[in-house]
Design an enzyme around this catalytic site. Sequence first.
Site, PDB file in Angstrom:
ATOM      1  N   ASN A 133       0.810  -1.230   0.000  1.00 32.35           N
ATOM      2  CA  ASN A 133       0.000   0.000   0.000  1.00 32.35           C
ATOM      3  C   ASN A 133       0.843   1.279   0.000  1.00 32.35           C
ATOM      4  O   ASN A 133       0.423   2.300  -0.534  1.00 32.35           O
ATOM      5  CB  ASN A 133      -1.007  -0.005   1.152  1.00 32.35           C
ATOM      6  CG  ASN A 133      -0.364  -0.187   2.501  1.00 32.35           C
ATOM      7  OD1 ASN A 133       0.775  -0.634   2.586  1.00 32.35           O
ATOM      8  ND2 ASN A 133      -1.068   0.159   3.550  1.00 32.35           N
ATOM      9  N   GLU A 165       4.200  -4.322  12.425  1.00 34.52           N
ATOM     10  CA  GLU A 165       3.160  -3.306  12.218  1.00 34.52           C
ATOM     11  C   GLU A 165       2.073  -3.964  11.391  1.00 34.52           C
ATOM     12  O   GLU A 165       2.267  -4.228  10.204  1.00 34.52           O
ATOM     13  CB  GLU A 165       3.721  -2.090  11.467  1.00 34.52           C
ATOM     14  CG  GLU A 165       4.802  -1.335  12.203  1.00 34.52           C
ATOM     15  CD  GLU A 165       4.279  -0.489  13.335  1.00 34.52           C
ATOM     16  OE1 GLU A 165       5.093  -0.075  14.172  1.00 34.52           O
ATOM     17  OE2 GLU A 165       3.047  -0.257  13.401  1.00 34.52           O
ATOM     18  N   CYS A 224      -3.155   1.716   6.723  1.00 36.27           N
ATOM     19  CA  CYS A 224      -3.443   0.974   7.959  1.00 36.27           C
ATOM     20  C   CYS A 224      -4.113   1.866   8.993  1.00 36.27           C
ATOM     21  O   CYS A 224      -4.862   1.386   9.826  1.00 36.27           O
ATOM     22  CB  CYS A 224      -2.166   0.356   8.508  1.00 36.27           C
ATOM     23  SG  CYS A 224      -0.818   1.518   8.646  1.00 36.27           S
TER      24      CYS A 224
HETATM   25  P1  NDP Z   1       0.855  -9.402   3.615  1.00 31.65           P
HETATM   26  O1  NDP Z   1       0.905  -9.757   5.045  1.00 31.65           O
HETATM   27  O2  NDP Z   1       0.163 -10.291   2.688  1.00 31.65           O
HETATM   28  O3  NDP Z   1       2.335  -9.254   3.010  1.00 31.65           O
HETATM   29  C1  NDP Z   1       3.289  -8.401   3.588  1.00 31.65           C
HETATM   30  C2  NDP Z   1       4.668  -8.812   3.102  1.00 31.65           C
HETATM   31  O4  NDP Z   1       5.012 -10.074   3.641  1.00 31.65           O
HETATM   32  C3  NDP Z   1       4.748  -8.967   1.590  1.00 31.65           C
HETATM   33  O5  NDP Z   1       5.992  -8.509   1.151  1.00 31.65           O
HETATM   34  C4  NDP Z   1       4.615 -10.469   1.432  1.00 31.65           C
HETATM   35  O6  NDP Z   1       5.143 -10.922   0.221  1.00 31.65           O
HETATM   36  C5  NDP Z   1       5.422 -10.944   2.601  1.00 31.65           C
HETATM   37  N1  NDP Z   1       5.170 -12.307   3.030  1.00 31.65           N
HETATM   38  C6  NDP Z   1       4.131 -13.128   2.712  1.00 31.65           C
HETATM   39  N2  NDP Z   1       4.268 -14.327   3.348  1.00 31.65           N
HETATM   40  C7  NDP Z   1       5.401 -14.268   4.075  1.00 31.65           C
HETATM   41  C8  NDP Z   1       6.080 -15.171   4.952  1.00 31.65           C
HETATM   42  N3  NDP Z   1       5.602 -16.383   5.228  1.00 31.65           N
HETATM   43  N4  NDP Z   1       7.223 -14.764   5.530  1.00 31.65           N
HETATM   44  C9  NDP Z   1       7.715 -13.531   5.304  1.00 31.65           C
HETATM   45  N5  NDP Z   1       7.135 -12.638   4.478  1.00 31.65           N
HETATM   46  C10 NDP Z   1       5.983 -12.988   3.870  1.00 31.65           C
HETATM   47  O7  NDP Z   1       0.273  -7.922   3.611  1.00 31.65           O
HETATM   48  P2  NDP Z   1      -0.110  -7.049   2.371  1.00 31.65           P
HETATM   49  O8  NDP Z   1       1.041  -6.857   1.464  1.00 31.65           O
HETATM   50  O9  NDP Z   1      -1.364  -7.626   1.852  1.00 31.65           O
HETATM   51  O10 NDP Z   1      -0.367  -5.615   3.062  1.00 31.65           O
HETATM   52  C11 NDP Z   1      -1.591  -5.181   3.538  1.00 31.65           C
HETATM   53  C12 NDP Z   1      -1.659  -5.309   5.043  1.00 31.65           C
HETATM   54  O11 NDP Z   1      -0.622  -4.558   5.644  1.00 31.65           O
HETATM   55  C13 NDP Z   1      -2.933  -4.726   5.609  1.00 31.65           C
HETATM   56  O12 NDP Z   1      -3.506  -5.651   6.513  1.00 31.65           O
HETATM   57  C14 NDP Z   1      -2.501  -3.487   6.353  1.00 31.65           C
HETATM   58  O13 NDP Z   1      -3.262  -3.105   7.434  1.00 31.65           O
HETATM   59  C15 NDP Z   1      -1.133  -3.824   6.754  1.00 31.65           C
HETATM   60  N6  NDP Z   1      -0.372  -2.608   6.917  1.00 31.65           N
HETATM   61  C16 NDP Z   1      -0.021  -2.203   8.180  1.00 31.65           C
HETATM   62  C17 NDP Z   1       0.661  -1.024   8.371  1.00 31.65           C
HETATM   63  C18 NDP Z   1       1.083  -0.605   9.725  1.00 31.65           C
HETATM   64  O14 NDP Z   1       1.944   0.259   9.836  1.00 31.65           O
HETATM   65  N7  NDP Z   1       0.547  -1.153  10.799  1.00 31.65           N
HETATM   66  C19 NDP Z   1       1.036  -0.173   7.257  1.00 31.65           C
HETATM   67  C20 NDP Z   1       0.644  -0.679   5.982  1.00 31.65           C
HETATM   68  C21 NDP Z   1      -0.034  -1.850   5.836  1.00 31.65           C
HETATM   69  P3  NDP Z   1       4.221 -10.978  -1.083  1.00 31.65           P
HETATM   70  O15 NDP Z   1       3.476  -9.707  -1.169  1.00 31.65           O
HETATM   71  O16 NDP Z   1       5.202 -11.115  -2.150  1.00 31.65           O
HETATM   72  O17 NDP Z   1       3.310 -12.147  -0.858  1.00 31.65           O
END
Ligand code: NDP
Length: 504
Positions: free
Chosen positions: A144, A239, A273
């Site tokens: 995002n 986060e 988020c």
């Molecule tokens: P995901 O949890 O699906 O993915 C986050 C990252 O983790 C991606 O780079 C993903 O790779 C990677 N990933 C996936 N599986 C694994 C694993 N088993 N081990 C290590 N890394 C892994 O989140 P989204 O990308 O869908 O992001 C949206 C979410 O993030 C929302 O829920 C939002 O609220 C949260 N968010 C929180 C923020 C905060 O500051 N609290 C800020 C911004 C977002 P890949 O994408 O390649 O699968």
Amino acid sequence: MTTTTETATITVHAPATGEVVGTVPDLDAAAVHALAERARAAQPGWQALGFAGRAVILRKMQRWIMDHADELVATICAETGKTHEDALIAEVNYGAAAFGFWARQAPRYLGDSRVRTTQLLVRGKRLRSRYRPVGVVGVIGPWNYPLTNSFGDAIPALAAGNAVILKPSEVTPFTSLLLARGLAECGLPDGVFAVATGTGATGAAVVDEVDMVMFTGSTTTGRRVAAAAAARLIPASLELGGKDPMIVLADADVERAANHAAYYATFNCGQTCIAVERCYVEAPIYDEFVARVSAKVAALRQGVPNGPGSVDVGSLTFAPQVEVVERHVADAVARGARLLVGGERGDQKAGLWFQPTVLVDVDHSMEIMREETFGPTLPIMRVADADEAIRLANDSAYGLSASIFTRDVARGEALGRRLEAGAVTINDAVVNYTALELPMGGAKPGSGIGRRHGKEGITKYCRQQSMLSSRLHLRHDLHMHPYTARRTGQLFALLKLLNRGLTR
Ligand code: NDP
């Protein structure tokens, strides 16, 4: 929207148009291991530069970001579908400010601090506490905010003297690659920063290699990352998701509250988020508030971003997210909610779209009030009083941020202390994130563990080191062998004196 091919590359599509942006390698565990070895070899030299030496490069990068703002905005917009303004204000501006901030603050937050003691055995000695970089930090980020939430967490890690391996989301890798080019052009030594493009498996491989992991993403993946970090006994900062409530009290400036609700529910197409995800409004101003918000949201121009001012709201970024938003809206309507604005994917020919949407007659039986929607939706609920609003706001597995609108700021702050949220804003929302001095993070497990920004936003990338130096001393300290009844008696008399309050 991505597809992995047999040649281990990932094709990235523009979510606003469906066009191909480019391809990146899908790194496997062996490739990540190679990056980690280079990072480990480069890190001591980077640490040895000291705060001042590192700050030179960080400040160059601050300027580089502004000098390359157009290229950065174009890259971010292409791979996320967000508007020019959302990319410029919430990403490019953040990145430049963060380089300046951490260059300036790292020595203040991490430098030696003197510790005073009243304890008998260490009196008169010099005690200090300081921070050492952990070594190699893994940053894993979401789609995002590819600059702010993904790359942004690498900045304090670098300022602390770590090497960093960044694993961006597979749908938004190009922003990180462009910033890696920037760091190289600014003189960052080879190997200190690497981008590990790939899927979730690449992220898991990063966790297996690093000394600390900073993860931003969904609560589900966060739990997996925490478990993998725990198995290796490395620290993890998480986060995670949010379901931020806005409370509007009867004495609020309704126009300001309505502007904030309409904007912070829909900017970045609701994929923030700490976006306003639900609204509780006291009955006396409910109708006026709903009318104002609905008019503002209905007036938003949504479409393919094409430069400054072209549209107000862009597309969604991640294909499965469209289904989540649609499911939450359908579930709410099926349970009796009324749609006042939007509620559909719209009539764009290609891409990932959902219209800015306002719903009323909502309650906590609905997914849209309890689950993270992460779309341009605003459900508004009428409440009898502030107590009901606080109860409902706290009725959530999440606790990232919350806002209260009232002309009585003292009352707003008192109510804010009852909110189970990592950050509370009064007559404002979201902008607290731009205060890099102010800690940001979750107050409940669903929203994560640890803090971004402020002192903890950089000490988390370090191990604390305590130092004790003895200058003036006897050759033989009183408490040492051989134990004799006479000396034990003297020691006990001293301890009794000290523990009777003489040391205060
Ligand atoms: P995901 O949890 O699906 O993915 C986050 C990252 O983790 C991606 O780079 C993903 O790779 C990677 N990933 C996936 N599986 C694994 C694993 N088993 N081990 C290590 N890394 C892994 O989140 P989204 O990308 O869908 O992001 C949206 C979410 O993030 C929302 O829920 C939002 O609220 C949260 N968010 C929180 C923020 C905060 O500051 N609290 C800020 C911004 C977002 P890949 O994408 O390649 O699968």
